[in-house]
Scaffold this motif. Structure first.
Motif, PDB file in Angstrom:
ATOM      1  N   ARG A  87      42.911  50.286  22.690  1.00 35.50           N
ATOM      2  CA  ARG A  87      44.057  50.223  23.598  1.00 35.50           C
ATOM      3  C   ARG A  87      43.877  51.082  24.839  1.00 35.50           C
ATOM      4  NH1 ARG A  87      47.706  51.309  18.574  1.00 35.50           N
ATOM      5  NH2 ARG A  87      47.434  49.341  17.466  1.00 35.50           N
ATOM      6  N   GLU A  88      42.984  52.061  24.774  1.00 35.48           N
ATOM      7  CA  GLU A  88      42.712  52.908  25.938  1.00 35.48           C
ATOM      8  C   GLU A  88      41.267  53.376  25.864  1.00 35.48           C
ATOM      9  OE1 GLU A  88      44.160  57.234  27.621  1.00 35.48           O
ATOM     10  OE2 GLU A  88      45.725  55.847  26.946  1.00 35.48           O
ATOM     11  N   THR A 109      43.500  50.776  30.223  1.00 38.76           N
ATOM     12  CA  THR A 109      44.450  50.656  29.122  1.00 38.76           C
ATOM     13  C   THR A 109      44.958  49.230  28.982  1.00 38.76           C
ATOM     14  OG1 THR A 109      46.537  51.543  28.224  1.00 38.76           O
ATOM     15  CG2 THR A 109      46.428  51.214  30.591  1.00 38.76           C
ATOM     16  N   ASN A 132      51.425  51.806  24.669  1.00 36.92           N
ATOM     17  CA  ASN A 132      50.290  52.143  25.544  1.00 36.92           C
ATOM     18  C   ASN A 132      50.471  51.499  26.918  1.00 36.92           C
ATOM     19  OD1 ASN A 132      48.935  52.123  22.633  1.00 36.92           O
ATOM     20  ND2 ASN A 132      47.683  53.411  23.957  1.00 36.92           N
ATOM     21  N   THR A 163      56.429  59.051  27.610  1.00 37.17           N
ATOM     22  CA  THR A 163      54.982  58.846  27.571  1.00 37.17           C
ATOM     23  C   THR A 163      54.230  60.129  27.894  1.00 37.17           C
ATOM     24  OG1 THR A 163      54.882  58.180  29.901  1.00 37.17           O
ATOM     25  CG2 THR A 163      55.224  56.443  28.263  1.00 37.17           C
ATOM     26  N   ARG A 169      51.271  56.833  27.166  1.00 38.23           N
ATOM     27  CA  ARG A 169      51.316  56.317  25.800  1.00 38.23           C
ATOM     28  C   ARG A 169      52.261  57.133  24.928  1.00 38.23           C
ATOM     29  NH1 ARG A 169      45.496  58.218  23.171  1.00 38.23           N
ATOM     30  NH2 ARG A 169      45.763  60.456  23.521  1.00 38.23           N
TER      31      ARG A 169
END
Length: 217
Positions: A87-88, A109, A132, A163, A169
């Protein structure tokens, strides 16, 4: 006399060091985090005039550029799609004309929102939410989930948290009920975004959002 010579040497050393620092090659991207498939703008300076510059990502050359008469260049490339389970990701970026080398880093991301476990009794199911890519426009933003009923009306809005990190995230929230109210049967939509007031998200919206369907049978 010896003391005067030492001062002269120190002065020369400082001057030379200053010139070297000013001429050192530099590399930078136009921002620090990108959505996968987004265009990255990279700028370099301090390279040999009119030199061919090789640009590498994570040690592998994937593009080249031609420096201008001042040793500067600007280029664009699309950051790659990441595997589904990633995801990142942090990328090392470098540029070299064989004499001068400069390096920087950037992150990519996915825009993602989900919860686990993904199934259970909707009246009792307790989950943790993960988010994310919600900081692409602005870092440190609150994230909300809006519960949209099968009839299309908003039933409730819940704040999940704020986040962290460059890309924005929420690694994992505390456990909470998936539906913090009695939900009727049908297809619900959970809309994740950074706005406290619900408004149906569309492709025209500049800030990140995710709409996730949840079926209650």
């Amino acid at each position: 006399m010896p003391r005067r010579s030492i001062l002269a040497l120190v002065t020369c050393a400082v001057t030379v060091a200053g010139a070297s620092g000013a001429d050192a090659a530099t590399l930078q991207t136009d921002t620090r985090c990108y959505q996968e498939r987004q265009e990255v703008v990279v700028r370099g300076a301090g390279f040999a005039p009119l030199a061919t510059i090789n640009v590498a990502r994570n040690g592998r050359v994937f593009a080249s550029a031609l420096a201008d008469a001042n040793g500067a260049f600007i280029g664009k490339f699309v950051t790659p799609v990441m595997p589904d389970e990633v995801r990142e990701r942090l990328y090392d970026l470098s540029a070299s004309d064989t004499i001068n080398t400069a390096a920087t880093r950037y992150r990519a991301t996915k825009i993602f929102a989900n919860f686990k476990p993904g199934s259970g009794d909707p009246e009792t199911l307790r989950v943790r939410f993960t988010v994310n890519g919600f900081g692409l426009v602005k870092t440190g933003v609150p994230v909300y989930v809006h519960y949209v009923s099968p009839k299309g009306s908003e039933r409730r809005t819940v704040r999940l948290g704020t986040t962290t990190g460059v890309c924005g995230r929420i690694v994992r929230t505390r456990k909470r009920r998936l539906f913090p109210f009695e939900a009727e049967r049908g297809r619900w939509i959970l809309q994740f975004d950074t706005r406290k007031k619900y408004e149906r998200a569309t492709s025209r919206r500049r800030t990140p959002w995710v709409r996730k369907p949840v079926e209650i049978s």
